[in-house]
Each structure stands twice: as C-alpha cells, then as structure tokens.
Scaffold this motif. Structure first.
Motif, PDB file in Angstrom:
ATOM      1  N   ASN A 181       0.824  -1.225   0.000  1.00 17.27           N
ATOM      2  CA  ASN A 181       0.000   0.000   0.000  1.00 17.27           C
ATOM      3  C   ASN A 181       0.854   1.269   0.000  1.00 17.27           C
ATOM      4  O   ASN A 181       0.326   2.373  -0.059  1.00 17.27           O
ATOM      5  CB  ASN A 181      -1.072  -0.016   1.090  1.00 17.27           C
ATOM      6  CG  ASN A 181      -0.566   0.389   2.453  1.00 17.27           C
ATOM      7  OD1 ASN A 181       0.645   0.529   2.672  1.00 17.27           O
ATOM      8  ND2 ASN A 181      -1.482   0.569   3.373  1.00 17.27           N
ATOM      9  N   ASN A 182       2.157   1.097   0.011  1.00 22.26           N
ATOM     10  CA  ASN A 182       3.030   2.244  -0.175  1.00 22.26           C
ATOM     11  C   ASN A 182       3.557   2.354  -1.606  1.00 22.26           C
ATOM     12  O   ASN A 182       4.572   2.999  -1.862  1.00 22.26           O
ATOM     13  CB  ASN A 182       4.172   2.203   0.845  1.00 22.26           C
ATOM     14  CG  ASN A 182       3.683   2.631   2.224  1.00 22.26           C
ATOM     15  OD1 ASN A 182       2.783   3.476   2.327  1.00 22.26           O
ATOM     16  ND2 ASN A 182       4.251   2.055   3.263  1.00 22.26           N
TER      17      ASN A 182
ATOM     18  N   ASP B  76       5.501   7.173   0.829  1.00 18.65           N
ATOM     19  CA  ASP B  76       5.714   6.932   2.270  1.00 18.65           C
ATOM     20  C   ASP B  76       7.198   6.776   2.612  1.00 18.65           C
ATOM     21  O   ASP B  76       7.657   5.710   3.043  1.00 18.65           O
ATOM     22  CB  ASP B  76       4.922   5.689   2.701  1.00 18.65           C
ATOM     23  CG  ASP B  76       4.598   5.725   4.192  1.00 18.65           C
ATOM     24  OD1 ASP B  76       5.178   6.566   4.901  1.00 18.65           O
ATOM     25  OD2 ASP B  76       3.773   4.910   4.631  1.00 18.65           O
TER      26      ASP B  76
HETATM   27 MG    MG Z   1       1.795   4.324   4.048  1.00 19.75          MG
END
Ligand code: MG
Ligand code: ADP
Ligand code: MG
Length: 368
Positions: free
Chosen positions: A223-224, A239
C-alpha cells in the motif's frame, strides 16, 4: 462545507498551492500520519500530511532524508526516456518561506506533495501481476539509489531492523516477565530461542563488508506503492518517512512478509495462514529483474534470508510486546499480539520447510 476546511485552511495556505483552496478532506488508508487531500479552484490536488511525532522524534531529519533522496531520484529519472516525473516520483510542495515543511502553533510538522491522481493503493495483494509490478518499483528504487551515499542519511528510527538488538530486547523482557505471561507461551519462546544464530546472519555480513549499506525504504508494504487505476501498473513508491541506511534484504523481506501470505497478519486460525510460493516467485522476479547487475550474487541470495528474518523479527516484536503487556502495538482483543506473533512464526516455518525450493527460485532470476 466539510469540517476539515476551516481549521486547516490557514495551515494549508502556507504552502505554495496553485489557485485558492476549495476543500481539505482526509484521504488514503495510512496508519501512521494524518493525510489530507487539498483541492483548489485551479483544478489542482495536493496531499497535506501531519507527521506522526510519537514515532518520528526528529521530523527535521526525516524531511532532510526525503529531500535528499527525492532530489537524487529526480536527477536520475529526468535523464530517462518516457518518464512522467510527477506521476512516478513524489514531488514536495514548498511553503511560502521556502521550506519543505511547516511547523504549526502546536509544534506539529506538516508537509505537502503533489497528489498523484487516478491511482489505487492496495492493502492486500490482489494478484501476482500487481505484486510483481510493485516489486519492480521497489527494485528500481534500489537501483536508482545504488550510487547514493546511504551513510549521509539520518537513522529515522534507531536500530529499526537491527535484529540482534531486537533479540536482546526480547530476552530482557522474557527475563523480567513483567505481566507473568512467559509460562503460557513457552512454545513461541522456544521457537525464537532455537533461531538465536539466525538473528545476526545479515548484520554480520554487513559488518564484514560482504553486503553493502544501501538506502532502504523500510516500509515496503504494497500500500506504499501507488498503482495506476487503469493499467494496474505500479507507478510510484510513496511513504518515505522511514528511509534510512540499511540492507536491500530488509526491503525485499518486509514486502514478502506482509504480502506473500494467505492470511491476515492477526489471523487466529493458523490453518488459514500459509506462505504463498507463487507470490514469492512473482515478487522475486520483479525485484531481482529491476535491480539487475547492480546487485552481486551474494546480495541477491541475501534477499531470501531477508524474507525469513524480517518475518522472524516482526513475530519477535509481537511476542515481546505480548510479554511486556501490550504497550507498543495497539490491541483490539485478548492475546492479539500473540496471534500476530504466531502468524509470523507460521510463515517462517513455511519458508524454512521449502528453503531449497525458494533458493532455487531466487537463483533462477540472477542475470549472469
Ligand atoms: Mg503508508
Ligand atoms: P502513512 O505513513 O500514514 O501510511 P502515506 O504517506 O503512506 O502515510 O499516505 C497514506 C495514504 O495516502 C497512502 O496509502 C495513499 O493512499 C495516500 N497518498 C499519500 N501520498 C499520496 C500522493 N502523493 N498522491 C496520492 N495519494 C497519496
Ligand atoms: Mg509511513
């Protein structure tokens, strides 16, 4: 009018946004920072983020790391054909006074990036294609930073992946047994004690100069990675707060740990938690293919150990927190940290059981 607009309008106005601000709304699914989406009447979108200062004690150091790494990546990508810089790389938006962060009245740190529109970030690996594509991005990240002097970076969180230090902390907590739980988790404790020698496998090689110190991302969950909403191709690694000097095996390993599994990190039913070899294979293919000749054979082979050690280390941290009375990781039920530790140990066990097969998979992707 949404509730976020008024209190954050003044704050957002410190950044050099194009146009007048229309809305400020929470966005994304991050667990660390507070992330807002700003829209303006010039049709522009921006990310506005408050750094979590309980985790990042030195926000200026974090921002210095990010600025340094992004400018290196930008210089690299600018020279390459067919790169859409503003979609494939985070772009910091500066404040009116020329800083890449703004400190508000309460001492909170805020920063802004161009919003990368029309993207998805997956919390769970949807299929092998997306996983391979994300792996390629993390591998490219390593490749593009292979000529960056990692030693100039600040240690965002000291000893983050220092597995021997984490093991020492575990042993101390075990000995103190502050909430009297040690007797009830003997099996899990023995699992760790039996792997005492593994704990320093990677750090020894770093100290001996066998593995190089690299710029590592240290939060390589998928999810990054922002994925294009149409093509489903991975676009951009985001991130960057935990960027610091480390081993490539940490980044490879943590994404395998969190992604190549059939169950949730806290699944209490271990029959549902299995290491997924096909996912491992597609990730290895994407990552090793992207780093190419920038890694020697020793380093590529260290990636598998990274997968095992990042999983072991993570399980050890959960077990340590369980022994300590759940002070670090938030728990939502009894024995939550214990359940988490058990899933990680199950994955470690699975990896060990098919070690030769996994080694052969890694070897297959080495470019000679
Ligand atoms: Mg993140
Ligand atoms: P956290 O450390 O809290 O996970 P992230 O930087 O990962 O913070 O941001 C949280 C979420 O916000 C991301 O998972 C993503 O969905 C979204 N996001 C962050 N930066 C951008 C960006 N530049 N463009 C689009 N979405 C973003
Ligand atoms: Mg983060």
């Amino acid at each position: 009018e949404n509730i976020w607009t008024l209190p954050y309008l003044t704050l957002a106005n410190h950044f050099k946004f194009e146009g007048d601000i229309l809305t400020v709304n929470p966005t994304g699914n991050g667990h660390i920072n507070d992330t807002l989406l700003v829209t303006t009447d010039a049709g522009k979108k921006y990310i506005l983020q408050r750094l979590n200062q309980s985790i990042f004690k030195e926000p200026k150091n974090i921002m210095e790391n990010i600025e340094n790494v992004l400018s290196h990546l930008k210089a690299k990508l600018e020279g390459m054909p067919n790169v859409d810089l503003e979609r494939e790389l985070l772009t910091l938006v500066y404040t009116d006074s020329g800083d890449c962060y703004y400190i508000d009245k309460t001492g909170d740190f805020w920063r802004s990036y161009l919003y990368i529109d029309h993207t998805i970030s997956y919390d769970i690996v949807p299929n092998t294609e997306v996983y391979r594509s994300c792996a390629k991005k993390f591998g490219e990240f390593q490749k593009l930073l292979s000529d960056f002097d990692a030693s100039i970076l600040h240690e965002a969180i000291p000893n983050f992946h220092n597995t021997p230090v984490r093991f020492e902390t575990f042993l101390k907590t075990l000995e103190a047994d502050p909430v009297g739980r040690a007797a009830s988790v003997k099996e899990e404790i023995d699992f760790l004690l039996a792997r005492k020698e593994d704990m320093h496998a990677l750090t020894d090689k770093l100290e001996a100069g066998i593995l190089p110190l690299r710029v590592t991302h240290n939060d390589t969950k998928i999810n990054n990675v922002l994925v294009d909403a149409d093509s489903k191709e991975a676009l951009c690694v985001i991130d960057l707060d935990t960027i610091m000097p480390g081993l490539a095996a940490y980044d490879f390993g943590d994404c395998i740990r969190s992604g190549a599994t059939s169950g949730a990190e806290d699944e209490p039913d271990l029959t549902k938690v299995n290491f997924v070899t096909e996912l491992f294979e597609s990730f290895a293919e994407g990552f090793i293919g992207a780093v190419g000749q920038n890694f020697d054979e020793e380093e590529i082979m260290s990636l598998l150990m990274g997968a095992k050690l990042m999983t072991l280390e993570c399980g050890m941290r959960f077990l340590t927190d369980h022994l300590d009375g759940d002070n670090y990781f938030k728990i939502h039920r009894e024995n939550h940290n214990l359940d988490r530790a058990r899933t990680q140990f199950k994955l470690v066990q699975d990896m060990e059981n098919q070690w030769d097969e996994l080694t052969a998979i890694i070897k297959k992707f080495i470019v000679k």
